[in-house]
Design an enzyme around this catalytic site. Sequence first.
Site, PDB file in Angstrom:
ATOM      1  N   ARG A  47       0.836  -1.213   0.000  1.00 51.81           N
ATOM      2  CA  ARG A  47       0.000   0.000   0.000  1.00 51.81           C
ATOM      3  C   ARG A  47       0.868   1.261   0.000  1.00 51.81           C
ATOM      4  O   ARG A  47       0.563   2.226  -0.695  1.00 51.81           O
ATOM      5  CB  ARG A  47      -0.942   0.018   1.197  1.00 51.81           C
ATOM      6  CG  ARG A  47      -2.051  -1.020   1.091  1.00 51.81           C
ATOM      7  CD  ARG A  47      -2.912  -1.038   2.321  1.00 51.81           C
ATOM      8  NE  ARG A  47      -2.093  -1.338   3.490  1.00 51.81           N
ATOM      9  CZ  ARG A  47      -2.405  -1.006   4.734  1.00 51.81           C
ATOM     10  NH1 ARG A  47      -3.526  -0.353   4.990  1.00 51.81           N
ATOM     11  NH2 ARG A  47      -1.617  -1.332   5.740  1.00 51.81           N
TER      12      ARG A  47
ATOM     13  N   ASN B 273      -6.275  -2.624   1.914  1.00 52.78           N
ATOM     14  CA  ASN B 273      -6.262  -4.082   1.969  1.00 52.78           C
ATOM     15  C   ASN B 273      -7.693  -4.585   2.067  1.00 52.78           C
ATOM     16  O   ASN B 273      -8.524  -3.966   2.742  1.00 52.78           O
ATOM     17  CB  ASN B 273      -5.489  -4.578   3.195  1.00 52.78           C
ATOM     18  CG  ASN B 273      -3.994  -4.451   3.047  1.00 52.78           C
ATOM     19  OD1 ASN B 273      -3.468  -4.315   1.955  1.00 52.78           O
ATOM     20  ND2 ASN B 273      -3.300  -4.480   4.159  1.00 52.78           N
TER      21      ASN B 273
END
Length: 90
Positions: free
Chosen positions: A18, A36
């Site tokens: 990320r 996520n």
Amino acid sequence: MTDIHINVSGHVQGVGFRYFTQMKAREYQIAGWVRNKDNGTVEVYASGREKDLAMFLSCLKRGNRFSKVEKVTVAPLNSDKRYYDFVIKS
């Protein structure tokens, strides 16, 4: 501006993916978010110019050095919502 929805699968959680995505988004002036998902994938909403999105996607397909990207799916979006930065959602 073009908006796309991206799902990335493989070994992409717990490896800084990320943060890598956010770094690349800012590098290519992409707005949107990354998060996520419970199923182990990473979901991305990205908005930007087509050529910048193409370069951004190329980076996501390679991933960072700790990840192993197996599949990237991309779908166009028609959204009225505008983002001005790229953020990591929890």
